[in-house]
Design an enzyme around this catalytic site. Sequence first.
Site, short mmCIF file in Angstrom:
data_model
loop_
_atom_site.label_atom_id
_atom_site.label_comp_id
_atom_site.label_asym_id
_atom_site.label_seq_id
_atom_site.Cartn_x
_atom_site.Cartn_y
_atom_site.Cartn_z
N HIS A 185 0.84 -1.20 0.00
CA HIS A 185 0.00 0.00 0.00
C HIS A 185 0.88 1.25 0.00
CE1 HIS A 185 -2.37 -3.28 1.70
NE2 HIS A 185 -3.45 -2.64 1.31
N HIS A 215 -1.89 -1.09 7.17
CA HIS A 215 -1.43 -1.28 5.80
C HIS A 215 -0.29 -0.34 5.44
CE1 HIS A 215 -4.66 1.72 5.76
NE2 HIS A 215 -4.07 2.25 4.71
N PRO A 233 -6.66 -5.26 11.09
CA PRO A 233 -8.11 -5.10 11.17
C PRO A 233 -8.43 -3.69 11.67
CG PRO A 233 -7.38 -7.13 12.24
CD PRO A 233 -6.15 -6.32 11.97
N ASP A 269 -9.02 7.12 7.59
CA ASP A 269 -10.47 7.21 7.43
C ASP A 269 -11.16 5.88 7.75
OD1 ASP A 269 -10.67 9.96 6.22
OD2 ASP A 269 -9.42 9.02 4.69
N ASN A 275 -6.91 11.85 4.17
CA ASN A 275 -6.61 12.09 2.75
C ASN A 275 -7.83 11.99 1.84
OD1 ASN A 275 -7.06 9.30 2.33
ND2 ASN A 275 -4.89 8.83 2.67
N HIS A 278 -3.90 3.10 -3.40
CA HIS A 278 -4.14 2.67 -2.02
C HIS A 278 -3.51 1.31 -1.76
CE1 HIS A 278 -6.17 1.71 1.76
NE2 HIS A 278 -6.39 0.52 1.23
N SER A 322 -24.45 -9.36 36.49
CA SER A 322 -24.75 -10.69 35.97
C SER A 322 -23.51 -11.56 35.85
CB SER A 322 -25.42 -10.58 34.59
OG SER A 322 -26.72 -10.04 34.71
N GLU A 372 -18.77 -4.00 23.94
CA GLU A 372 -18.00 -5.25 23.89
C GLU A 372 -16.89 -5.20 22.83
OE1 GLU A 372 -22.19 -6.63 25.17
OE2 GLU A 372 -21.34 -5.22 23.69
N PHE A 421 -22.04 -12.95 23.28
CA PHE A 421 -21.48 -11.71 22.76
C PHE A 421 -19.97 -11.78 22.56
CE2 PHE A 421 -25.36 -10.03 25.07
CZ PHE A 421 -26.14 -10.11 23.94
N ASP A 443 -34.34 -15.57 28.31
CA ASP A 443 -33.85 -14.57 27.36
C ASP A 443 -33.86 -15.09 25.93
OD1 ASP A 443 -33.53 -12.39 28.98
OD2 ASP A 443 -31.45 -12.81 29.48
N HIS A 472 -29.67 -14.93 23.14
CA HIS A 472 -28.72 -14.87 24.24
C HIS A 472 -28.17 -16.25 24.62
CE1 HIS A 472 -30.13 -10.83 24.54
NE2 HIS A 472 -29.50 -10.59 25.66
N ARG A 489 -24.86 -19.71 34.36
CA ARG A 489 -25.84 -18.96 35.14
C ARG A 489 -26.46 -19.85 36.21
NH1 ARG A 489 -31.89 -17.22 33.37
NH2 ARG A 489 -32.27 -15.63 34.95
#
Length: 644
Positions: A24, A64, A113, A153, A183, A257, A375, A401, A427, A459, A463, A510
């Site tokens: 790049h 990159h 990432p 960006d 840019n 790019h 919880s 999260e 999650f 739930d 969940h 739980r």
Amino acid sequence: MKQTAINAVRFLAVDAINKANSGHPGICLGAAPALTELYSEHMKVSNLHPDWINRDRFILSAGHGVPMLYALLHLANFGLGMDDLKNLRQLGSKTPGHPEKDVTPGIDASTGPLGQGVAMGVGMAMAERFLSAKFNKKNIPLIDHYTYVLCGDGDLQEGVAQEAFSLAGHYKLSKLIMLYDSNDVQLDGPTNASYTEDIQCKYKAMGWNYALVKDGNDTAAISRAILSAHKSDKPTLIEIKTVIGYGSAFAGKCDCHGAPIGDANTAALRKQLEWNYEPFDMPVQAYEYFNATMNKRGAEAYAEWQRLYDQYRAEYPSEAQEFDKALNGEFDLTLNLSYPEGFKDATRNTIGQVIGEFSKRNATFWGGSADLTKSTKAKGADGDFTASNPLGRNICFGVREHAMGAIVNGINLHGLSRAFTGAFFVFSDYMKPAIRLAALMQIPSLFVFTHDSIAVGEDGPTHQPIEQFAGLRATPNLNVFRPCDAYEVVECFKQAMLSKHTPSVIVLTRQNLTTENHSSGDVSKGAYVLKAERGDLDWCLLATGSEVNLAMRTAEKLESQGLGVRVVSMPNTYSFDRQPDEYIRQVLPPRDKVVAVEMSSGSELYKYASRVYCIDGFGASAPAGLLLKEYGFDEDALARYVKG
């Protein structure tokens, strides 16, 4: 000499990309002045001591663009040779396609990432704030540094970054400085096709100081913005307007790019920027510039820190001993907790007790949950970490999260403290990129998850995790612990805290579980025989987590019918798979005698068992007891399945 250094960074990056025929170049040409100015005039780092605990941190969130960072680290004598640059993106090289911690000297975090680097930078700044409050004494600032992030960006469009920006502003992390390479171009074209926000208003509204540098080649303006940021009581975003592919035939265009500009265009670029050197031929002035600026400043800063450290050890010996232990990742694993056979409780409650007890003896252990502390029970000690109480060890992440996982990675990358997260297991999907990066970076982040199965109950399926175990267990270098009772929670937690290079996921219930008789067996080996068969072996029930209780009840039922049944508890497949073959054979018989039991998709358990008693669909909304009966997770149904 500064302009020579800037162009040296540009052309080394472009030459390396051309040779690799991959990379790049656009950001490297546009952002090189900002990166050079940051390192040469401001960064407090030592090329001789790249892991110095009080160095300034730099994260290239726009990963990159790493060829320009490699070029700078080469010119500053960080242990990257010219051959390393010529081997950009090649197998086994020290210069991979995106930054990788521990592969390249001077890289503080693995990135690529987009957005993850922004959030890790927030974590590093939080660590600096906490540790400076913890260890610093009057006139002896052992921890006193800045965290810098270069983002683009694309980073600012990622949700994980927005969560992190919001939290950083809330905590007033004034030693966090983001350099935004603005840019106006992305891979697919101009950013205004999908991105038209008022940057100044947006980030000021999130509690950030904002500065604008109108010309990315104006290094003096960049320096003024950084120096002004040092005086702010807020984190600072410096928007630097640059030109992607600066000076080339592709300047301002998306074409450069992610594709080399080629030899012919590079030759034209050399003429445009008056660079009279052949590929990979560098003027001595470029090396001299970095040696006279950042390396000289870094050597002086490191020597002064060593003087302060010696003074600290002399005046505060007990604090210095605590500092050294934390620096080496040493913990007191004494846990005054006892869970006898027959004890019943949810393992989420046990982890809360374990974290509380462990925190009493280890003052650099901290973390929190994503608005789920009541919880998950995963809560830090000493009150909440806030702008006015940096010694609080409970981090109120809010419902963030995505950022939580990456922030904890940043804290653990910083060193000197260990941090954990808390959330519902379903999650973990939000946190998967951060968990994967922790495994890739070989850092011992701790991810605590609760509500681990359809026993979540009312739930409902949104969940109730099903496929999450399979995905996480498939991740290389990741401990996925699923303890079967309070005793195993303690042992799994100890293994997580002993780890130096492998992150850990601890998954908890739980519902209440009954503590089994653990007079034999070693949890650290990943699996062990919890109950031996009576007489000849007919079946081996391999179970994890809450299903171990079920397996024990089912074994009793089958043995009352004259069958010999062994029960194996497997809290951690990763550790078990790394045991000697002899031990594995001692624990598990041939696959045709093994039935695995787990309230998940269970696909990854077929390598141990010929049959897997699992769930092949999503859950449902109903009381937990009814769901377990409906899905066949009771001893009568399991016994029928085992007998075929």
